[in-house]
Design an enzyme around this catalytic site. Structure first.
Site, PDB file in Angstrom:
ATOM      1  CG  HIS A 234      -1.859  -1.286   1.326  1.00 30.76           C
ATOM      2  ND1 HIS A 234      -2.263  -1.951   2.474  1.00 30.76           N
ATOM      3  CD2 HIS A 234      -2.431  -2.106   0.309  1.00 30.76           C
ATOM      4  CE1 HIS A 234      -3.111  -2.770   2.255  1.00 30.76           C
ATOM      5  NE2 HIS A 234      -2.905  -2.914   0.987  1.00 30.76           N
ATOM      6  CD  GLU A 264      -3.195  -5.642  -5.253  1.00 30.07           C
ATOM      7  OE1 GLU A 264      -2.319  -6.353  -4.748  1.00 30.07           O
ATOM      8  OE2 GLU A 264      -3.897  -5.054  -4.625  1.00 30.07           O
ATOM      9  CD  GLU A 360      -4.442  -9.360  -2.000  1.00 31.71           C
ATOM     10  OE1 GLU A 360      -3.384  -8.503  -2.242  1.00 31.71           O
ATOM     11  OE2 GLU A 360      -5.362  -9.198  -1.554  1.00 31.71           O
TER      12      GLU A 360
END
Length: 404
Positions: A234, A264, A360
């Site tokens: 982030h 992503e 992820e």
């Protein structure tokens, strides 16, 4: 007229209701499930204060700016509580009724709640959102009420998405893919991170506007990271400029009526070293394994344990930075997430058809190590009766994402 005699609350039904995100049948079904839980838990009323629950049950995404907002649901009423600064927009967005509190006197928010909840004995509140200060004020305005947590039960109610939610999330995944393509289009030597991010975000906002011409266009964003800035998932966009050989991370987030979707990907600009390619391929191996594991009946912790074994085999488990995925729906980077549906060792939730989760995996090797940087891939999956459906279509891995 003195402030003391000015109205504490008003109704401001300005214009006509906006076109809703979901059908009346969908919203009625959500509220009916909530009221069934209220009946089972002997709750007379529920007060929501979080953005995610107010959005989920009222189709209204509020902008706090330091002011409290609420949604009160009883067995026969459904009312959002908004600040006068927002005029009639909260009423236009809200699924049912709305009451506005004014700034003429302090604590008019709680006076509005008092009007809606007075006489109710057991009241559900979100323990994980209501601040201590507001909890104490609420008790002062409702001295006879017993408060019960509604945060965890509603999180569980939100976990299984409806067909209408699936349809919106599919569109959001498609639009995130558009953002990814725009990122790649903007990547070039000397281009700063923020320019790549701006190009991607513009593409997604325009795609949302075309797909949903009656929705608000709030909060869609891109994090594009390069070099050392890839070490955190982030990390914010910076002015750093892209250099040949940089590891890159694109993070495209389409936000549609408070619903978050994401793409992503790890990329490299111009070239990658043998060690970088090796690390990247290992993370992709974990990613593929995760995609295979998502199915009904498996526990979140079991997925995490199996993926840990792959990293452990390569001696990389210590460089894993977080869990292997999370839920999707009414959530965002600054509000709400379904903590009970994260793919981590401490979460025993069993996957069920209708749930939506990401896979992820991410590893980060610190500066000074060969292959330093953050490697992460991210796909969105809908759990089906027989397995799962991957609704992310942007390719991943070295064959596709070394950008020249």
């Amino acid at each position: 007229m003195s402030n003391a005699t000015r109205p504490q609350t008003i109704n401001f039904e300005n214009g006509v209701k906006d076109k809703p995100t979901f059908s009346v049948g969908e919203m009625d079904h959500r509220v009916a499930k909530l009221r069934a839980h209220m009946e089972e838990a002997s709750l007379d009323a529920v007060l929501f204060t979080s953005i995610h629950n107010i959005n989920y049950y009222a189709d209204f995404v509020y902008c706090s700016f330091g002011r409290p907002y609420g949604l009160v649901v009883t067995h026969d009423s459904h009312t959002t509580v908004s600040a006068n600064i927002d005029g009639g927009q909260p009423w236009r967005q809200s699924f049912a009724d709305n009451i506005v509190y004014t700034d003429w006197q302090r604590d008019n928010f709680f006076r509005a709640l008092q009007k809606l909840i007075r006489g109710k004995v057991r009241v559900g509140i979100e323990y994980d959102h209501l601040t201590l200060e507001r909890r104490e004020k609420l008790a002062g305005f409702l001295p006879d009420a017993e408060f019960v947590d509604i945060g965890v039960p509603t999180m569980e109610l939100r976990m299984i998405k409806s067909p209408e939610e699936h349809a919106l999330i599919r569109q959001g995944a498609r639009i995130s893919d558009i953002g990814g393509a725009a990122c790649v289009e903007a990547i070039a030597e000397g281009v700063p991170e923020y320019e790549v991010a701006l190009h991607s975000t513009r593409a997604m906002v325009r795609a949302i506007a075309i797909t949903y011409p009656h929705t608000e266009l709030m909060d869609t964003w891109t994090w594009f990271q390069s070099g050392i800035n890839t070490d955190g998932a982030h990390n914010p966009v910076t002015t750093r400029r892209i250099e040949k050989g940089d590891i890159l991370s694109l993070n495209c987030f389409s936000m549609i009526s408070g619903y978050y979707q994401a793409l992503e990907r790890t990329l490299f600009f111009d070239h990658a070293t043998d060690r970088q390619l090796e690390l990247w391929e290992i993370n992709c191996e974990v990613h593929r394994k995760g995609l295979e594991l998502v199915r009904p009946g498996i526990r979140c912790c079991e997925i995490a344990a199996e993926l840990n074994e792959v990293f452990l085999h390569y001696g990389l488990l210590q460089y894993r930075t977080f869990g292997y995925g999370h839920s999707f729906g009414a959530l965002s980077h600054y509000y709400g997430r379904e903590a009970g549906l994260e793919l981590r060792e401490d979460i025993e939730t069993v996957l069920e058809p209708g749930m939506v989760v990401s896979i992820e995996p991410m590893i980060t090797l610190p500066e000074g190590m060969e292959g330093a940087g953050g490697y992460r891939e991210h796909d969105i999956l809908i759990v089906t009766e027989g397995g799962s459906e991957n609704i992310t279509h942007f390719p991943f891995g070295p064959q596709h994402n070394v950008i020249r």
